[in-house]
Design a protein around this motif. Structure first.
Motif, PDB file in Angstrom:
ATOM      1  N   GLN A 418      18.777  -0.493  59.759  1.00 33.97           N
ATOM      2  CA  GLN A 418      20.223  -0.083  59.525  1.00 33.97           C
ATOM      3  C   GLN A 418      20.432   1.279  60.661  1.00 33.97           C
ATOM      4  O   GLN A 418      21.236   1.277  61.432  1.00 33.97           O
ATOM      5  N   GLU A 419      19.351   2.044  60.713  1.00 30.12           N
ATOM      6  CA  GLU A 419      19.343   3.091  61.345  1.00 30.12           C
ATOM      7  C   GLU A 419      19.423   2.878  62.949  1.00 30.12           C
ATOM      8  O   GLU A 419      20.093   3.316  63.823  1.00 30.12           O
ATOM      9  N   ARG A 420      18.320   1.600  63.130  1.00 25.14           N
ATOM     10  CA  ARG A 420      18.304   1.166  64.671  1.00 25.14           C
ATOM     11  C   ARG A 420      19.508   0.515  64.992  1.00 25.14           C
ATOM     12  O   ARG A 420      19.889   0.494  66.187  1.00 25.14           O
ATOM     13  N   TRP A 421      20.065  -0.321  64.154  1.00 25.77           N
ATOM     14  CA  TRP A 421      21.417  -0.805  64.715  1.00 25.77           C
ATOM     15  C   TRP A 421      22.600   0.476  65.027  1.00 25.77           C
ATOM     16  O   TRP A 421      23.358   0.345  65.821  1.00 25.77           O
ATOM     17  N   HIS A 422      22.686   1.568  64.042  1.00 22.26           N
ATOM     18  CA  HIS A 422      23.595   2.682  64.352  1.00 22.26           C
ATOM     19  C   HIS A 422      22.941   2.944  65.741  1.00 22.26           C
ATOM     20  O   HIS A 422      24.153   3.333  66.516  1.00 22.26           O
ATOM     21  N   THR A 423      22.090   3.349  66.027  1.00 23.63           N
ATOM     22  CA  THR A 423      21.525   3.810  67.467  1.00 23.63           C
ATOM     23  C   THR A 423      22.066   2.740  68.683  1.00 23.63           C
ATOM     24  O   THR A 423      22.466   3.411  69.609  1.00 23.63           O
ATOM     25  N   TYR A 425      24.494   0.716  68.217  1.00 21.86           N
ATOM     26  CA  TYR A 425      25.889   0.840  68.390  1.00 21.86           C
ATOM     27  C   TYR A 425      26.497   1.717  69.272  1.00 21.86           C
ATOM     28  O   TYR A 425      27.356   1.796  69.901  1.00 21.86           O
ATOM     29  N   GLU A 448      28.280  -2.207  64.855  1.00 20.18           N
ATOM     30  CA  GLU A 448      28.889  -1.354  64.092  1.00 20.18           C
ATOM     31  C   GLU A 448      28.803  -1.969  62.514  1.00 20.18           C
ATOM     32  O   GLU A 448      28.609  -1.117  61.669  1.00 20.18           O
ATOM     33  N   ARG A 450      26.662  -3.972  61.458  1.00 21.78           N
ATOM     34  CA  ARG A 450      25.159  -3.910  60.570  1.00 21.78           C
ATOM     35  C   ARG A 450      24.872  -2.241  60.248  1.00 21.78           C
ATOM     36  O   ARG A 450      24.229  -2.052  59.558  1.00 21.78           O
ATOM     37  N   SER A 451      25.416  -1.303  61.246  1.00 17.59           N
ATOM     38  CA  SER A 451      24.999  -0.077  60.954  1.00 17.59           C
ATOM     39  C   SER A 451      25.833   0.536  59.787  1.00 17.59           C
ATOM     40  O   SER A 451      25.358   1.549  59.223  1.00 17.59           O
ATOM     41  N   LYS A 452      27.106  -0.052  59.546  1.00 20.19           N
ATOM     42  CA  LYS A 452      27.967   0.613  58.399  1.00 20.19           C
ATOM     43  C   LYS A 452      28.079  -0.342  57.369  1.00 20.19           C
ATOM     44  O   LYS A 452      28.665  -0.077  56.371  1.00 20.19           O
TER      45      LYS A 452
END
Length: 477
Positions: A418-423, A425, A448, A450-452
């Protein structure tokens, strides 16, 4: 033959064993083919303007050979009126040639110098129209070959290449010319502005095409395929400009065609209408995040794709399948997405269109990540990198995406993923070029969601509403 599910000469030979015609079967087939073609020619002759005109010319030749020159001339004048109505410039020159022959054989007794001058002037106009048509046709064809093979312009070099092609177009007032020249001019212009993402200019020329069809309804009925394309492109461009009411209005016009025009004996037009309507409707629904509505049409679309097969143009067929994969990804139907993606990748046509292939590969990478198919992902990633380098398309945007996806696939747990998806994004959100590279799925919205940990459809809908409102405000201003 009609009773066979699939044509088989083995079964035919077994059924007609001992018949003499089997000894010269190739000749028998040719005669049967010619008879079927002759029957079709008779059946369709009343619905084809060209068939009517050539039949009139043939009848004029018969009257001429019987020395019935006055009747021949009357028939040629009728043919001339029909050819002028449907802008058949080449046939108009042939009619003129036959009229000249008539005058010669009567020792010019019905000819005046005024009539001779008029005939010369009209010949000159027809030749100019044909030359202009040919010039525009080659420009338009070069544009579309580039679009079909490479997609829209992504770099300044791509744009300059399209500009160089369109510079070959003739200058001057195009409204003074016939239907075909006016159509090709606006068609080529709209395609050029489409290729460089100048949506307002593209819309302007597409609306000129629509006006042209509305001013010449008989040409709309005769050039239905071109009319389909015009409406399809109007829907797409209106959506790009945030003109949602216009896009829906054009889509309704497209869907209303089968209720207004009988397409029973026109398989080519039924196929074209199916492909045009389905592709643009899937484009609208996926861009708006309405995956549930799109999913309801999947069986109907799959049935049509299987029924028509390679009768649907390859780029269009691949585009539709890309959209279906996107729908299933949006609904987390991984198994169906994998099945549809497999069909797409097995389509021989996709190798001819790098833009479609790259987008399909990205959808495959997303699917591998979601199903945690790490072995498949590693192989697919290397395969895609090799392909992009070979095509000289491994640019900053592609590297950014593939590096991000590679890190996500190697994440040790869900939180790290999830953290890597946010990066990813955040990086994608700062890139304004990515949508031109991977145009069949909103990758920024995917990252977005996936990160949220939100629904992909919800994010796409929210983004679409915000973007449409902003575009509408700009357009109004």
């Amino acid at each position: 033959i009609e009773k066979l599910a699939e044509y088989s000469e083995e079964k035919l030979f077994a059924h007609f064993e001992g018949e003499a015609f089997l000894n010269r079967f190739s000749i028998t087939k040719k005669r049967l083919y010619d008879q079927v073609l002759a029957s079709l020619d008779t059946f369709h002759s009343s619905t084809s303007v060209d068939a009517q005109l050539y039949r009139m010319l043939h009848s004029a030749d018969i009257l001429f050979s019987k020395t019935l020159y006055d009747q021949c001339e009357r028939l040629l004048r009728s043919a001339e009126k029909l050819a002028l109505k449907y802008d058949r410039q080449v046939i108009l020159l042939e009619i003129s040639r036959k009229q000249k022959r008539n005058f010669e054989n009567q020792a010019y007794k019905e000819m005046t110098f005024e009539v001779l001058d008029e005939l010369e002037d009209s010949d000159h106009v027809h030749k100019e129209e044909i030359a202009m048509y040919d010039q525009l046709w080659f420009v338009k064809s070069r544009l579309f070959m580039e679009l079909n093979r490479k997609g829209v312009a992504r770099t300044s070099l791509d744009k300059s290449h399209f500009e160089k092609i369109v510079q070959e177009m003739p200058d001057g007032v195009i409204e003074n010319h016939g239907f075909d020249v006016q159509y090709l001019f606006s068609h080529a212009k709209s395609a050029y502005y489409f290729s460089v993402a100048s949506w307002k200019e593209s819309s302007l020329h597409l609306n000129k095409l629509l006006e042209l069809f509305e001013c010449h309804p008989h040409m709309r009925d005769e050039r239905l395929s071109a009319y389909f394309s015009t409406l399809t492109n109007l829907v797409y461009v209106a959506e790009k400009l945030g003109r949602t009411e216009d896009s829906l209005r054009y889509l309704k016009l497209l869907k209303r065609i089968p209720m207004e025009i009988d397409l029973t004996n026109r398989e080519d037009l039924r196929i074209k209408l199916f492909a045009s309507t389905v592709s643009i409707e899937m484009e609208l629904l996926t861009k708006r995040g309405d995956f549930e509505h799109a999913r309801k049409q999947l069986s109907f679309i799959e049935e049509g794709l299987d029924r028509y097969g390679d009768k649907i143009a390859g780029p269009r067929r691949c585009f539709i399948r890309l959209k279906l994969v996107t729908v299933c990804l949006g609904l987390k139907e991984w198994g169906m997405a994998r099945k549809l993606l497999s069909k797409l990748m097995n389509d021989e046509e996709i190798d001819e269109h790098p833009s479609h292939l790259v987008n399909a590969q990205v959808l495959g990478l997303l699917l591998d990540i979601e199903t945690k198919s790490t072995d498949l992902f590693g192989y697919a990633l290397k395969n895609m990198q090799r392909f992009l380098k070979a095509k000289d398309r491994f640019n900053e945007e592609e590297q950014l995406l593939l590096n991000g996806l590679s890190k996500i696939a190697r994440a040790n747990n869900d939180l790290e993923r999830q953290e890597r998806w946010h990066t990813l994004y955040e990086k994608l959100n700062q890139s304004d070029k990515l949508s031109g590279v991977f145009e069949y799925i909103d990758l920024t919205a995917w990252a977005e969601s996936r990160s949220k940990q939100k629904s992909f459809g919800e994010i796409v809908r929210s983004n679409w509403e915000r973007k449409t409102l902003a575009l509408h405000e700009v357009d109004s201003a």
